[in-house]
Design an enzyme around this catalytic site. Structure first.
Site, PDB file in Angstrom:
ATOM      1  N   CYS A  37      71.113  94.894  81.095  1.00 41.24           N
ATOM      2  CA  CYS A  37      69.928  94.071  80.809  1.00 41.24           C
ATOM      3  C   CYS A  37      69.740  93.808  79.313  1.00 41.24           C
ATOM      4  CB  CYS A  37      68.673  94.715  81.393  1.00 41.24           C
ATOM      5  SG  CYS A  37      68.691  94.720  83.200  1.00 41.24           S
ATOM      6  N   HIS A  78      61.786  78.007  82.809  1.00 42.95           N
ATOM      7  CA  HIS A  78      63.005  77.550  82.133  1.00 42.95           C
ATOM      8  C   HIS A  78      62.963  77.821  80.633  1.00 42.95           C
ATOM      9  CE1 HIS A  78      63.796  75.764  85.999  1.00 42.95           C
ATOM     10  NE2 HIS A  78      65.068  75.656  85.620  1.00 42.95           N
ATOM     11  N   GLU A 129      60.641  90.515  90.008  1.00 46.55           N
ATOM     12  CA  GLU A 129      61.803  90.103  89.224  1.00 46.55           C
ATOM     13  C   GLU A 129      63.019  89.843  90.119  1.00 46.55           C
ATOM     14  OE1 GLU A 129      62.985  91.913  85.224  1.00 46.55           O
ATOM     15  OE2 GLU A 129      64.441  92.792  86.613  1.00 46.55           O
TER      16      GLU A 129
END
Length: 146
Positions: A37, A78, A129
């Site tokens: 991550c 985005h 998530e």
């Protein structure tokens, strides 16, 4: 949209509103301890925002559903979360984790709500998530400590 049952916060308000939506965003966690991550990657986040209050506004809404979505979707969809000024590359409390993102979403929504005539409040933000990982953020009530 996933049909989801969310944990319900206890409250004494007359009205409770919930808004579900999703946004796609990328992030990286600036720590070697984050493993994979630490590298830029993306998610389609699913959000549920719970708002409550006792008074409706002049249009008969607690808050317009469209407004809630605009506050979050327009800001984060985005985008690279690391580039949003609310997140930090040096303060671990503000790394772009799902935990911090849920809190920052709450802060943004709550700040807006406090400018409205009827002043509802955001009780919680549920932020998923991945299909198997989510965070619920509920602010502590003022004057109450653990």
């Amino acid at each position: 949209m996933i049909q989801q049952i969310y944990p319900a916060p206890h409250h004494d308000y007359s009205y409770e509103l919930n808004k579900d939506f999703h946004f796609s965003a990328a992030h990286s966690i600036p720590s070697e301890e984050a493993g994979k991550c630490q590298y830029v990657h993306g998610h389609t986040y699913f959000v549920n925002i719970t708002i409550a209050g006792d008074e409706l506004d002049h249009t008969g809404f607690l808050i317009n559903f469209k407004t809630i979505k605009q506050l979050v979707h327009d800001r984060f969809d985005h985008k690279v979360l690391n580039e949003d000024p609310a997140f930090s590359e040096t303060d671990s409390d503000r790394f772009p984790t799902t935990e911090a993102a849920a809190r920052i979403i709450w802060e943004s929504v709550e700040a807006y709500l406090q400018t409205t005539e009827n002043k509802p409040t955001c009780l919680q933000v549920f932020l998923r998530e991945t299909p198997t990982s989510y965070v619920v953020y509920r602010p502590k009530k003022k004057g109450i400590s653990s």
